[in-house]
Design a protein around this motif. Structure first.
Motif, PDB file in Angstrom:
ATOM      1  N   GLU A 267       0.831  -1.208   0.000  1.00 56.25           N
ATOM      2  CA  GLU A 267       0.000   0.000   0.000  1.00 56.25           C
ATOM      3  C   GLU A 267       0.865   1.259   0.000  1.00 56.25           C
ATOM      4  N   ALA A 268       1.971   1.228   0.753  1.00 55.64           N
ATOM      5  CA  ALA A 268       2.876   2.379   0.785  1.00 55.64           C
ATOM      6  C   ALA A 268       3.507   2.612  -0.587  1.00 55.64           C
ATOM      7  N   LEU A 269       3.946   1.533  -1.242  1.00 55.21           N
ATOM      8  CA  LEU A 269       4.572   1.669  -2.561  1.00 55.21           C
ATOM      9  C   LEU A 269       3.551   2.114  -3.607  1.00 55.21           C
ATOM     10  N   ALA A 270       2.337   1.612  -3.511  1.00 52.50           N
ATOM     11  CA  ALA A 270       1.292   2.046  -4.444  1.00 52.50           C
ATOM     12  C   ALA A 270       1.020   3.542  -4.275  1.00 52.50           C
ATOM     13  N   TYR A 271       1.056   4.022  -3.032  1.00 55.40           N
ATOM     14  CA  TYR A 271       0.874   5.453  -2.770  1.00 55.40           C
ATOM     15  C   TYR A 271       2.017   6.257  -3.387  1.00 55.40           C
ATOM     16  N   LEU A 272       3.252   5.769  -3.254  1.00 55.15           N
ATOM     17  CA  LEU A 272       4.390   6.461  -3.858  1.00 55.15           C
ATOM     18  C   LEU A 272       4.227   6.553  -5.366  1.00 55.15           C
TER      19      LEU A 272
ATOM     20  N   ALA B 288       1.538   6.399  -7.103  1.00 55.75           N
ATOM     21  CA  ALA B 288       0.426   7.298  -7.448  1.00 55.75           C
ATOM     22  C   ALA B 288       0.849   8.755  -7.360  1.00 55.75           C
ATOM     23  N   ASN B 289       1.906   9.021  -6.588  1.00 59.20           N
ATOM     24  CA  ASN B 289       2.433  10.385  -6.450  1.00 59.20           C
ATOM     25  C   ASN B 289       3.730  10.574  -7.238  1.00 59.20           C
ATOM     26  N   ASP B 290       3.932   9.715  -8.245  1.00 63.02           N
ATOM     27  CA  ASP B 290       5.034   9.868  -9.197  1.00 63.02           C
ATOM     28  C   ASP B 290       6.407   9.766  -8.532  1.00 63.02           C
ATOM     29  N   VAL B 291       6.544   8.863  -7.562  1.00 60.01           N
ATOM     30  CA  VAL B 291       7.824   8.638  -6.892  1.00 60.01           C
ATOM     31  C   VAL B 291       8.162   7.163  -6.968  1.00 60.01           C
ATOM     32  N   ILE B 292       9.411   6.864  -7.353  1.00 54.77           N
ATOM     33  CA  ILE B 292       9.921   5.494  -7.328  1.00 54.77           C
ATOM     34  C   ILE B 292      10.903   5.399  -6.167  1.00 54.77           C
ATOM     35  N   HIS B 293      10.717   4.413  -5.303  1.00 56.31           N
ATOM     36  CA  HIS B 293      11.552   4.308  -4.099  1.00 56.31           C
ATOM     37  C   HIS B 293      12.980   3.932  -4.461  1.00 56.31           C
ATOM     38  N   ARG B 294      13.167   2.948  -5.288  1.00 50.40           N
ATOM     39  CA  ARG B 294      14.454   2.508  -5.847  1.00 50.40           C
ATOM     40  C   ARG B 294      15.347   1.763  -4.853  1.00 50.40           C
ATOM     41  N   ASP B 295      14.908   1.567  -3.618  1.00 52.96           N
ATOM     42  CA  ASP B 295      15.709   0.777  -2.681  1.00 52.96           C
ATOM     43  C   ASP B 295      14.792   0.019  -1.719  1.00 52.96           C
ATOM     44  N   VAL B 296      13.795  -0.666  -2.298  1.00 49.86           N
ATOM     45  CA  VAL B 296      12.859  -1.441  -1.491  1.00 49.86           C
ATOM     46  C   VAL B 296      13.568  -2.698  -1.003  1.00 49.86           C
ATOM     47  N   LYS B 297      13.616  -2.891   0.305  1.00 50.35           N
ATOM     48  CA  LYS B 297      14.234  -4.072   0.913  1.00 50.35           C
ATOM     49  C   LYS B 297      13.774  -4.161   2.356  1.00 50.35           C
ATOM     50  N   THR B 298      13.947  -5.331   2.965  1.00 57.73           N
ATOM     51  CA  THR B 298      13.458  -5.531   4.326  1.00 57.73           C
ATOM     52  C   THR B 298      14.216  -4.679   5.332  1.00 57.73           C
ATOM     53  N   ASN B 299      15.424  -4.232   5.004  1.00 59.76           N
ATOM     54  CA  ASN B 299      16.156  -3.339   5.901  1.00 59.76           C
ATOM     55  C   ASN B 299      15.573  -1.936   5.906  1.00 59.76           C
ATOM     56  N   ASN B 300      14.773  -1.600   4.904  1.00 59.41           N
ATOM     57  CA  ASN B 300      14.156  -0.280   4.827  1.00 59.41           C
ATOM     58  C   ASN B 300      12.668  -0.317   5.175  1.00 59.41           C
ATOM     59  N   ILE B 301      12.221  -1.429   5.732  1.00 55.68           N
ATOM     60  CA  ILE B 301      10.840  -1.550   6.204  1.00 55.68           C
ATOM     61  C   ILE B 301      10.881  -1.651   7.723  1.00 55.68           C
ATOM     62  N   LEU B 302      10.422  -0.595   8.393  1.00 54.13           N
ATOM     63  CA  LEU B 302      10.456  -0.538   9.852  1.00 54.13           C
ATOM     64  C   LEU B 302       9.111  -0.982  10.432  1.00 54.13           C
ATOM     65  N   LEU B 303       9.140  -1.392  11.710  1.00 53.98           N
ATOM     66  CA  LEU B 303       7.932  -1.847  12.392  1.00 53.98           C
ATOM     67  C   LEU B 303       7.735  -1.049  13.679  1.00 53.98           C
ATOM     68  N   ASP B 304       6.515  -0.547  13.871  1.00 55.67           N
ATOM     69  CA  ASP B 304       6.261   0.183  15.111  1.00 55.67           C
ATOM     70  C   ASP B 304       5.893  -0.796  16.217  1.00 55.67           C
ATOM     71  N   ASP B 305       5.460  -0.273  17.368  1.00 55.97           N
ATOM     72  CA  ASP B 305       5.204  -1.161  18.509  1.00 55.97           C
ATOM     73  C   ASP B 305       4.002  -2.065  18.292  1.00 55.97           C
ATOM     74  N   GLN B 306       3.183  -1.779  17.276  1.00 52.42           N
ATOM     75  CA  GLN B 306       2.059  -2.650  16.926  1.00 52.42           C
ATOM     76  C   GLN B 306       2.376  -3.493  15.689  1.00 52.42           C
ATOM     77  N   PHE B 307       3.655  -3.503  15.290  1.00 50.86           N
ATOM     78  CA  PHE B 307       4.121  -4.237  14.116  1.00 50.86           C
ATOM     79  C   PHE B 307       3.474  -3.736  12.825  1.00 50.86           C
ATOM     80  N   CYS B 308       3.124  -2.443  12.819  1.00 45.31           N
ATOM     81  CA  CYS B 308       2.656  -1.830  11.584  1.00 45.31           C
ATOM     82  C   CYS B 308       3.859  -1.293  10.808  1.00 45.31           C
TER      83      CYS B 308
END
Length: 671
Positions: free
Chosen positions: A456-461, A463-483
């Motif tokens: 959903e986050a990447l789809a939002y990017l 839709a706003n004409d942004v390519i992340h270019r470094d999608v990986k599990t090291n760049n996916i953080l988790l909050d205290d609710q694992f969101c």
């Protein structure tokens, strides 16, 4: 009648005394300061070529990079190759140049590579979106077979030049090989046989000198230059050269000027007021005597009270309002000292992790907010570009699954620092493969939710004409609710809606880079889709994207996953802790995610789904709808769909991110 103000003879004498004793040296300028203030003059160039340049009208002490004016064009020679200067940007310390010998065509008499070893101007394709065009000068009877599909041009007398903007394998033979940088966007011109036009558009070099000293000198009112004795930096000021800034003597000059002007002004005011009051008192006295009236002072007290009230009101206003803050693209600008204090002087015990561009520290702001402070390793022009890029992108994006940027330091700060919201639960990579962690800490429902929210986050990017270019599990953080909170936008790019791709040198993390992007240098939103496919495989396998301890064919997880799915060996890929063999519902969902990952990992981008479709599929899997498919259809590995998957070509993921486009004949950047 108002009293007429006239100058007393004694007052005129005082002014003459002060003016005749003012220092005469205040009007003199050091010759070096005057010379280095002038920009390099050549033809009708509008470029502001000052430090670090010298030559022609700028003496050698004005800069170590000597320029010449030829054909009414500024020229610079680097390692025996002469370049035309097309542009110079002092703010980013980048220069755009083009090879002079290739200005009128590619049939040249001397074959010189563009090399930048031991030069202050360096070639860095990773940050400047540059590539090489490689030219092979061959006799017609000795052209190697690898050149038969390249573009070619006759140079007469049985000589041919072959050229290509694509990488070439190491070459040894009778042909002379020349590699010249070009902008990525000009690769298409080469493919259209417009190679001269591509070379004329030039390429960028970065000035690697210490521009920090020059900025300090300029800020103090000086002109930057070099010491002709030892070649070190020197700051030329009105009163002469200084080692760093126009302090010391220059400050004394300023003090003398200020004191002289201030003294004269103060004296004028004092004498004027005294004379005015004397004249006024005399007239009032004369008028009172003649009219025999008594004038009572009625206004002075009221005036004072009014002033006091105003002062008290202003003081109260200032104390009740916060300190004015600066903002850059809508985000707060912090001082270095504020963040240094927040992180306890960047204490090692506060380190949260390290990335490709810097270290992240936990901090506490004075307003009580807990933050993550990213400290860039360097503050050179390349880092400033990435720093500003990340700020500008994150400042305009707001999504529950994107990390929030609270602020940053100024680009002129002592260090480049970014301030994010603090995400307490670390990265997905840590929970899957981190030291001391076990995959059971991330049960399947959490993993599936991570996949949905990241998509959903990447789809939002996108839709706003942004390519992340470094999608990986090291760049996916988790909050205290694992969101999910997707982070690290240093490599992100704006992607205009009216284009199919952006031509740029491949960047990213090994194991996640889109193979078509790697091969064709064309970045699209499908490049993020490929990287996300690797993340999906990590979520179902708990394996690293790249692991050199695995079998050679399985070093890249994407290759391994494709092979396992095609060979009907998905059970060997899935993390055993997930209960793939025991739980039919879990097996059904995992299989569906694996099928989606397979589609995302296709080598040809047109075969991959878009992120909107990925989101829709993952939401269906999460709700266990699976698009209305029956369980038996999903589990039957011998269905037509499974047979088609097995017959599909396996995509190849690059083992590393490309640093040099041409092996054996690449542009040298050694020091």
């Amino acid at each position: 009648m108002k009293p007429k103000l006239t100058l007393h003879p004694s007052f005129i004498f005082v002014l003459l005394l002060i003016s005749t004793n003012a220092p005469t040296y205040l009007c003199e300028e050091d010759a070096r300061y005057t010379n280095c203030r002038n920009a390099f003059t050549c033809g009708d160039t509008k470029l502001d070529l000052r430090y670090p340049f010298s030559g022609e009208n700028r003496d050698s002490y004005c800069g170590e990079e000597k320029l010449t004016c030829e054909k009414q064009v500024p020229m610079i020679t680097i390692n025996d190759a002469k370049y035309r200067i097309l542009d110079w940007r002092n703010t980013t310390q980048t220069i755009t140049v083009a090879r002079d010998d290739y200005w009128d065509g590619i049939c040249v008499s001397e074959y010189k590579n563009s090399t930048f070893g031991n030069a202050h101007f360096q070639y860095d394709q990773q940050y400047n979106d540059l590539g090489n065009v490689t030219l092979f000068y061959c006799p017609s009877d000795s052209a190697p077979s690898i050149l038969t599909e390249f573009y070619q041009e006759s140079c007469g007398a049985g000589k041919f030049v072959f050229y290509t903007p694509l990488p070439v394998p190491p070459y040894s033979g009778n042909c002379a090989v020349v590699a010249i940088p070009i902008f990525e966007t000009n690769a298409s011109l080469v493919r259209e046989n417009k190679i001269t036009e591509a070379l004329r558009n030039g390429f960028e070099l970065n000035w690697e000198g210490d521009n920090g000293e020059c900025e300090k000198c300029s800020d103090s009112g000086g002109e930057c230059g070099v010491d002709e004795g030892d070649g070190g930096f020197q700051c030329f000021c009105v009163d002469g050269p200084h080692s760093a800034t126009c302090k010391g003597k220059r400050n004394n000059v300023g003090v003398a000027i200020g004191a002289t002007v201030g003294g004269v002004a103060a004296l004028v005011v004092i004498l004027g007021c005294v004379y005015f009051m004397i004249q006024r008192r005399r007239k009032i006295y004369q008028k009172s005597r003649s009219m025999e009236l008594f004038i009572a002072p009625t206004s002075s007290g009221d005036t004072f009270a009014s002033t006091t009230i105003t002062s008290q009101s202003l003081s109260s206003y200032q104390s009740s309002n916060p300190v004015t803050r600066s903002y850059y693209f809508g985000v707060q600008v912090f001082t270095y000292e504020e963040l240094e204090e927040a992180t306890k002087n960047f204490d090692a015990s506060r380190e949260l992790g390290e990335g490709g561009f810097g270290t992240v520290y936990k901090g506490e702001l004075k307003d009580g907010r807990t933050v993550a402070v990213k400290r860039h390793y360097e503050s050179n022009s390349r880092r400033i570009v990435q720093f500003m890029n990340e700020v500008q992108i994150l400042a305009r994006l707001r999504h529950k699954n994107l990390v929030t940027l609270f602020g940053c330091t100024s680009k002129h700060s002592r260090e480049l620092l970014l301030v994010y919201e603090f995400i307490p639960n670390g990265t997905v990579a840590y929970h899957l493969q981190g030291r001391g962690s076990k995959s059971t800490l991330l049960p399947w429902p959490i993993r599936l939710n991570i996949a949905v929210e990241t998509a959903e986050a990447l789809a939002y990017l996108h839709a706003n004409d942004v390519i992340h270019r470094d999608v990986k599990t090291n760049n996916i953080l988790l909050d205290d609710q694992f969101c999910v909170k997707v982070a690290d936008f240093g490599l992100s790019r704006d992607f205009p809606t009216d284009v199919t791709h952006v031509s740029t040198a491949p960047q990213g993390t090994p194991g996640y880079v889109d193979p078509e992007y790697y091969q064709c240098y064309q970045l699209t939103d499908k490049s993020d889709v490929y990287s996300f496919g690797v993340v999906l495989v990590e979520l179902i396998s708990s394996l690293q994207a790249v692991d050199i301890n695995r079998n050679r064919s399985d070093v890249n997880l994407s290759n391994m996953a494709i092979k396992k799915i095609q060979n009907q060996e998905l059970h060997e890929l899935v993390d055993p802790y997930l209960g793939f063999e025991k739980d039919p519902a879990m097996r059904r969902m995992t299989t569906a995610v694996a099928e989606l990952a397979f589609r995302c990992l296709q080598q040809e981008r047109d075969l991959r789904p878009c992120m909107d479709e990925v989101v829709e599929i993952l939401r269906g899997i999460k709700s266990d709808g699976l698009g209305g498919r029956e369980e038996t259809e999903i589990l039957d590995i011998r269905t037509d769909e499974a047979i088609l998957l097995k017959k599909a070509h396996s995509p190849v993921s690059p083992n590393s991110v490309v640093d040099n486009w041409v092996s054996g004949s690449s542009v040298s950047n050694s020091s």
